[in-house]
Structures are given as structure tokens and as C-alpha cells.
Write an enzyme that holds these catalytic residues in place. Structure first.
Site, PDB file in Angstrom:
ATOM      1  N   CYS A  62       0.887  -1.195  -0.047  1.00 53.06           N
ATOM      2  CA  CYS A  62      -0.055  -0.062   0.161  1.00 53.06           C
ATOM      3  C   CYS A  62       0.784   1.103  -0.027  1.00 53.06           C
ATOM      4  CB  CYS A  62      -0.802  -0.098   1.287  1.00 53.06           C
ATOM      5  SG  CYS A  62      -1.889  -1.442   1.536  1.00 53.06           S
TER       6      CYS A  62
ATOM      7  N   ARG B  30      -4.892   1.378  -0.536  1.00 55.85           N
ATOM      8  CA  ARG B  30      -4.744  -0.041  -0.210  1.00 55.85           C
ATOM      9  C   ARG B  30      -4.770  -0.685  -1.553  1.00 55.85           C
ATOM     10  NH1 ARG B  30      -9.036  -4.409   2.317  1.00 55.85           N
ATOM     11  NH2 ARG B  30      -7.416  -6.006   2.566  1.00 55.85           N
ATOM     12  N   LEU B  31      -3.581  -1.576  -1.584  1.00 55.68           N
ATOM     13  CA  LEU B  31      -3.407  -2.805  -2.839  1.00 55.68           C
ATOM     14  C   LEU B  31      -3.908  -3.967  -2.082  1.00 55.68           C
ATOM     15  CD1 LEU B  31      -2.847  -3.656  -5.445  1.00 55.68           C
ATOM     16  CD2 LEU B  31      -0.601  -3.833  -4.921  1.00 55.68           C
ATOM     17  N   ALA B  32      -4.954  -4.488  -2.242  1.00 55.93           N
ATOM     18  CA  ALA B  32      -5.579  -5.635  -1.253  1.00 55.93           C
ATOM     19  C   ALA B  32      -4.795  -6.910  -1.824  1.00 55.93           C
ATOM     20  CB  ALA B  32      -6.979  -5.605  -1.424  1.00 55.93           C
ATOM     21  N   ILE B  33      -4.173  -7.621  -0.992  1.00 57.13           N
ATOM     22  CA  ILE B  33      -3.634  -8.936  -1.225  1.00 57.13           C
ATOM     23  C   ILE B  33      -3.890  -9.861  -0.175  1.00 57.13           C
ATOM     24  CG2 ILE B  33      -1.332  -9.950  -1.575  1.00 57.13           C
ATOM     25  CD1 ILE B  33      -1.353  -7.770  -3.201  1.00 57.13           C
TER      26      ILE B  33
ATOM     27  N   ASN C  22       2.160  -0.378   5.391  1.00 57.39           N
ATOM     28  CA  ASN C  22       2.344  -0.733   3.949  1.00 57.39           C
ATOM     29  C   ASN C  22       3.293  -2.019   4.244  1.00 57.39           C
ATOM     30  OD1 ASN C  22       3.095  -0.938   1.269  1.00 57.39           O
ATOM     31  ND2 ASN C  22       4.709   0.490   1.643  1.00 57.39           N
ATOM     32  N   GLY C  23       3.041  -3.142   3.401  1.00 56.45           N
ATOM     33  CA  GLY C  23       3.834  -4.440   3.440  1.00 56.45           C
ATOM     34  C   GLY C  23       3.135  -5.558   3.669  1.00 56.45           C
ATOM     35  N   GLU C  24       3.747  -6.662   3.963  1.00 54.27           N
ATOM     36  CA  GLU C  24       3.204  -7.959   4.080  1.00 54.27           C
ATOM     37  C   GLU C  24       3.687  -8.607   5.383  1.00 54.27           C
ATOM     38  OE1 GLU C  24       0.260  -8.727   2.720  1.00 54.27           O
ATOM     39  OE2 GLU C  24       0.414  -7.673   0.824  1.00 54.27           O
TER      40      GLU C  24
ATOM     41  N   SER D 282      10.445 -12.481  -6.916  1.00 55.46           N
ATOM     42  CA  SER D 282      11.570 -12.214  -7.792  1.00 55.46           C
ATOM     43  C   SER D 282      12.739 -12.894  -7.011  1.00 55.46           C
ATOM     44  CB  SER D 282      11.872 -10.607  -7.643  1.00 55.46           C
ATOM     45  OG  SER D 282      13.049 -10.351  -8.123  1.00 55.46           O
TER      46      SER D 282
END
Length: 622
Positions: free
Chosen positions: A2, A49-52, A75-77, A361
Site C-alpha cells: 500500500c 490499499r492494494l488488497a492482497i 504498508n507491506g506484508e 523475484s
């Protein structure tokens, strides 16, 4: 994944609301799925938000705890959030997200909760009772967070452009950061390109209260915890690497949206794909950029790996014309000037267009397993360290002779090494990585502090602990501290998030890093390219992949800059020449010498100047 932002210390709620909305809007590319704001007395948070994980709107941010005392933007995971959640029995969870877990863990353990997390993150938590801001960044610095502190005001964000959108920060250039940029392709350490805007250092947290801001370190790569593992057995080392990397990959396959992997056909990306294939019941989506030009094309290798591991492969043809067409957008996506960002932008964009939201990656394999030439180069130099006991006058005479005989970039670097006052890692390593000499920078600008070297300063602070590490591990520390963190990881973040793509990097799992750092050089020194990694993953990787020539992802920049991009480059060089802090006459002669083929001027020296002026113009910086 995010974008986060916040302001502490404004008493006017209407003004705070207006500013935080502008700052959050500047981050909309990072999070297309939701926008949120939290504004109370003294504090304003924003979030894109980028929903993951846990796609339910109840996990949107800013997130408020059950009592209403704490607010968080993150922000992050957090890859192990389910495990940490199982240790908390005294909090009534309303969601299945890693977001709520962070807040519950902070409430239970305070700043010590960071030691429990495995992931990439930038976290900000406001305590509405104590009127305190807690802000933290992950161990390796995968996720960025910038801050500005002036008196009782504190501003933070995932990106510099969002900071500038606040209108609270003077748009003044940081001269030390310019020196770092021209030497190392990006500002280094805590510095940013804007004066008085800093990066929170990797592996630290900060507490802002009553106008004071104090930073503390919770992880330091050169001061690792003692591991009971016995490093005397090579087979045991290889087995442990295999186990740790496999666990890391498995953690990073956690997702509620489509995911895949970048596959170049090199050792690192092929190793990650091999492990993903073992861990998945379904074919893995893999993506590779291919070219019609044989000197750049790696499709034979990526296709070989794809077939071996039965992936759903997506080769993406990229013509030079398409890359040049995308260049303006790539430059516009640069949140901070960088010498190596457009490549990452194009790959991220085409991957997102293929319907993927998360991509793993192979970034990091070279840093951990001695894949770059600098590892062997410094090993060779270290054998002759007694040379620096020769009086400096004699060594500088040799440097002068080289000046008469050689006129290319490598000779310039050797001259710099000979001129060093002493042999020490904190001096030798930065010299190897520098792109410009102090004399050249001094000619470019009399106003720049050309002797400033952030990497040397950072390494010197930890020199006691660094010198206790094996030499190859010292180089790993140097790489992660400098080029990797401030160029590769920053580029990966800003260029992937420009297309709302989350990139995960299994090689930068802190448990794997801690183990590999402790491995003696006799096991790690590459008999062939990254031999320890290859043998740890054996027999997964085909010989054709292991012993292929390393190509890398590059384009004919020098040719383009003298042809297709010549007018663009010249316009930017002339613009930079008109700025007061630069020597305009010298800059124009420097550009002309490059066009005429001066071997001392490599293309990246010019490109950095072009990128710098383009960024300054775009962001209206004095």
C-alpha cells in the site's frame, strides 16, 4: 502492499484533512483498491490499499483497534502473521488480516513485537492517550518510509512526492544526496534528495512525542545473534540453506490474489521458480521479457526452466521502440532519482497487464552468494593489503604514473584505491562502487561537498562488528547497505508500485540472511557462479542454467544517448548547466566529450545528470 502517510502536530482539523487528502492522492498508484483517512486532534493518517490478504473492506486502513485508543496505517506484508496471531489470546480479532495482527501485537508487546515479525513493512501507530507516534521499517529496508521533523510537526509518507504534496516542506535540494547520487546512483543511508527529508533507516523504529523524535535499532545485519549452528560441515550448510530458502518461498506464496514469478532463466530466478513449483499444487505463472536481439535475449534459458518445472509461462516480447516509448512514463514514475529504474518499470507494467498482482523475484541471490564481480575483486585486493603500509607519497606517485598511462574508468578507480590513506573495508568497498571521482565532481560543481561519502560513514559506524565477519560477508553487508537497499530495492518498490504490482523477495528473508552471513568464505567463495547456492538446490537447476554466461537486463544506452535520446539528454544537460550550484561550462564540455567517445566518461555518468535534471524539473525543486 500500500501507500501510507501522516501528519502529527497540526491543531486545525480542517487544514489537516485538506493536507492529508492531498498527500494520499499523490499515492493513489500504490493502492487502487481503497482509500482511507483518519483525522483527530493533532494527528492525520492517510492510506491507499492494494488488497492482497483478506480482501474484505473491514481490513481497509487506517485501522482502529477495538478500544479506539490506537490507529494504524501500514504498508507491506507480514508473512508469518498467523503464527504470531496464535500467540495472542487476549485480543478480539475482527478480521483475518495481517493489519489487525500488527496492531494487536503492538498493544501486547510494545516495540518488542517487531522481533516476532517476518515480512516487509513500514508501520505507523498513533496512541491517542499518550499522544505518541510509533513508526518502524523492516529489517532490510524493502519498504520505504520518509519523514520530516520540524519543531512540533512530524510528516511521514511512503514517497517523497507525497511529502511534497503536503506543502509543509521546503522544496530545497540536498547537496550531500546529489553527491551520493552521482557516485552511487541514488541517495544513500538516511539522506533523501530533499533537504531535511530523511528515510527511516532499515531495521529501526522511531517514537515521536512532544516534539522530540528518537530512533532505535531493532536489527543490524552486522551484529547478528549468535547461531548455535556448526559451520564446519559443507553438506550441513547446504541442507540448511535449502531448508531456509524453501521456507522463505513458501511464506511469500501466501496471497488471496493471482501471483507469479519473474523468470529470467538465471540461477536466482530459476531457483525460486523451482521451489515454488514444488510447493504448489497448480502450475506457477512465470513471466520473462524476451527480445528479438540475440545479444539481450534470454528466452532459451527461461523456456528451458519453464518446461522443466511445468510453469504457465508468459514470454513478453519487448522491442527497443516500446522501451523508448515507455521511457517518459518510467521517468515520471521515479519518486526519487535513480540511475537504474526504467528497466524495472517496464517489466512491472507488462506483468501487471497480464493480470498478476503479486510476483516473486530472484533479487538478492547475488548479494548473499557472492554473485557480483566485486566479491572476487575485493578478495584479490585483500591479499595485497600490506601494500597500503607503503608510504602514501610513494603510492600517490604510482597513482600519478597511472594518470599518464590510462584514461578509462577502471584506471580512475585504481588511482583512487592507490591514493587511500589506509586499507580498511569501509574505505576500499565504497571506492569500488563509486562511479565518479572527486575531481570530476569538483569540476561539475564547486558548491557540492564532493568528499562526502554516506556509505563510508555508515560502514565506519559498524566497522568493529563488520570486521568480525568473513570477508565475503563483509561485502554482502556493503551491498545491502548501499547499492541493494538504495538502488535495487528502491527501484523495485517505486517502479512496481507505479503499476500497483507487489514484488516479494525470498532471498531477503532475515532468517536466511542471518545464516548465510555466518558462513565461512571457504564454503561461500564461488568455484563457479554462486556455486554454494547451486549445490544447496541440487539437483534442481539444469547445467545449461548454472554454467551459462551472465547477461543481465540491459539496453544499448550509450548508443541511444548519442542517437535516439540525444536531443532529450542535451536538453536536460543544458537545464542542469543553468542551475547556480553547477559549473555550466564544464557540464557542456563534459557532454561534448562523451559524444566524442571519451573513455573516462561511461554512459551512466551522463545519464545520472539527465535523470537528476528531469526529476528536479518535474518536482519543481530549487
Amino acid at each position: 502492499m500500500c501507500g501510507i502517510t501522516g501528519i502529527i502536530g497540526l491543531s486545525d482539523k480542517k487544514r489537516s484533512t485538506d493536507i492529508i487528502q492531498k498527500m494520499t492522492l499523490a499515492l493513489q498508484h500504490r493502492g487502487p483498491d481503497a482509500e482511507g483517512h483518519y483525522v483527530e486532534e493533532e494527528v492525520a493518517f492517510g492510506h491507499r490499499r492494494l488488497a492482497i490478504i483478506d480482501l474484505n473492506p473491514s481490513s481497509n486502513q487506517p485501522f482502529i483497534d477495538n478500544s479506539g485508543r490506537y490507529a494504524m496505517t501500514f504498508n507491506g506484508e507480514i508473512y508469518n502473521f498467523k503464527k504470531v496471531k496464535s500467540e495472542i489470546s487476549d485480543y478480539d480479532f475482527k478480521t483475518n488480516s495481517d493489519t489487525e495482527l500488527i496492531l494487536a501485537a503492538y498493544i501486547k508487546w510494545g516495540p518488542a513485537f517487531l522481533q516476532k515479525l517476518n515480512g516487509m513493512f513500514a508501520i505507523a501507530i498513533w496512541d491517542n492517550v499518550e499522544k505518541t507516534l510509533f513508526i518502524a521499517r523492516d529489517r532490510v529496508g524493502i519498504k520505504p518510509v520518509y519523514y520530516y521533523h520540524q519543531d512540533k510537526q512530524f510528516v511521514f509518507s511512503s514517497e517523497i512526492r507525497s511529502m511534497l504534496a503536503s506543502g509543509l516542506i521546503p522544496r530545497k535540494i540536498n547537496k550531500k544526496a546529489i553527491v551520493d547520487f552521482l557516485n552511487y546512483q541514488a541517495p544513500q543511508g538516511a539522506n533523501s534528495i530533499i533537504e531535511n527529508v530523511f528515510q527511516l533507516p532499515a531495521g529501526t523504529f522511531g517514537i515521536f512525542k512532544e516534539g522530540a523524535f528518537k530512533i532505535e535499532q531493532f536489527w543490524n545485519i552486522s551484529e547478528l545473534p549468535t547461531d548455535s549452528f556448526e559451520y564446519g560441515n559443507e553438506a550441513g550448510i547446504q541442507k540448511r540453506i535449502e531448508s531456509l530458502l524453501k521456507e522463505s518461498v513458501q511464506r511469500r506464496m501466501l496471497s488471496d490474489v493471482p501471483f507469479g514469478a519473474f523468470l529470467s532463466g538465471g540461477i536466482d530466478s530459476s531457483g525460486i521458480v523451482a521451489l515454488m513449483a514444488e510447493l504448489s499444487d497448480n502450475p506457477i505463472n512465470t513471466f520473462s521479457v524476451v527480445f528479438n536481439e540475440k545479444e539481450y535475449d534470454e528466452s532459451a534459458y527461461s523456456t528451458l526452466v519453464s518446461k522443466k518445472f511445468n510453469t504457465d509461462h508468459h514470454p513478453i516480447l519487448l522491442k527497443p521502440e516500446r522501451f523508448l516509448e515507455e521511457l517518459p512514463a518510467a521517468l515520471a514514475a521515479m519518486d526519487s532519482p535513480t540511475g537504474d529504474g526504467p528497466n524495472s518499470y517496464v517489466v512491472s507494467k507488462v506483468t501487471k497487464e497480464a493480470g498478476i498482482t503479486v510476483a516473486l523475484s530472484g533479487l538478492g541471490g547475488d548479494e548473499l552468494f557472492a554473485g557480483y564481480p566485486v566479491f572476487k575483486q575485493l578478495t584479490s585486493i585483500n591479499k595485497y593489503r600490506q601494500f597500503w603500509s607503503i608510504p602514501s607519497v610513494v603510492r600517490k606517485m604510482g597513482s600519478g604514473i597511472l594518470a599518464l598511462r590510462g584514461k578509462d574508468h577502471k584506471t580512475e578507480r585504481l588511482r583512487s584505491l592507490l591514493s587511500l590513506d589506509e586499507y580498511s573495508f569501509e574505505k576500499i568497498y565504497p571506492t569500488f562502487r563509486k562511479l565518479s571521482s572527486s575531481s570530476t565532481l569538483g569540476n561539475i560543481s564547486k558548491a557540492l561537498p564532493v568528499e562526502h561519502n554516506s556509505i563510508e560513514e555508515i560502514l565506519k559506524k559498524s566497522s568493529t562488528s563488520i570486521n568480525k565477519l568473513p570477508l565475503l560477508s563483509q561485502v554482502t553487508v556493503g551491498e545491502l547497505t548501499g547499492y541493494t537497499q538504495n538502488v535495487l530495492l528502491r527501484d523495485t518498490d517505486q517502479m512496481s508500485m507505479a503499476s500497483a504490482l507487489e514484488v516479494r523477495v525470498p532471498f531477503f528473508d532475515h532468517e536466511l540472511i542471518e545464516f548465510v552471513i555466518g558462513i565461512p568464505d571457504k564454503f561461500k567463495y564461488p568455484k563457479y557462479s554462486k556455486s554454494l547456492l547451486v549445490e544447496s538446490l541440487s539437483p534442481r537447476l539444469p547445467d545449461e542454467i548454472v554454467h551459462r554466461k551472465k547477461m543481465g537486463f540491459s539496453f544499448p544506452w550509450q548508443h541511444w544517448m548519442k542517437n535516439e535520446l540525444k536531443d532529450f539528454c542535451e536538453e536536460k544537460i543544458r537545464g542542469l548547466a543553468e542551475r547556480e550550484i553547477f559549473n555550466g561550462d564544464y557540464l557542456l564540455k563534459y557532454w561534448d566529450s562523451f559524444l566524442k567517445g571519451d573513455k573516462k566518461i561511461i554512459w551512466v555518468n551522463i545519464w545520472l545528470l539527465v535523470v537528476l535534471e528531469n526529476w528536479l524539473q518535474t518536482n519543481d525543486i530549487d
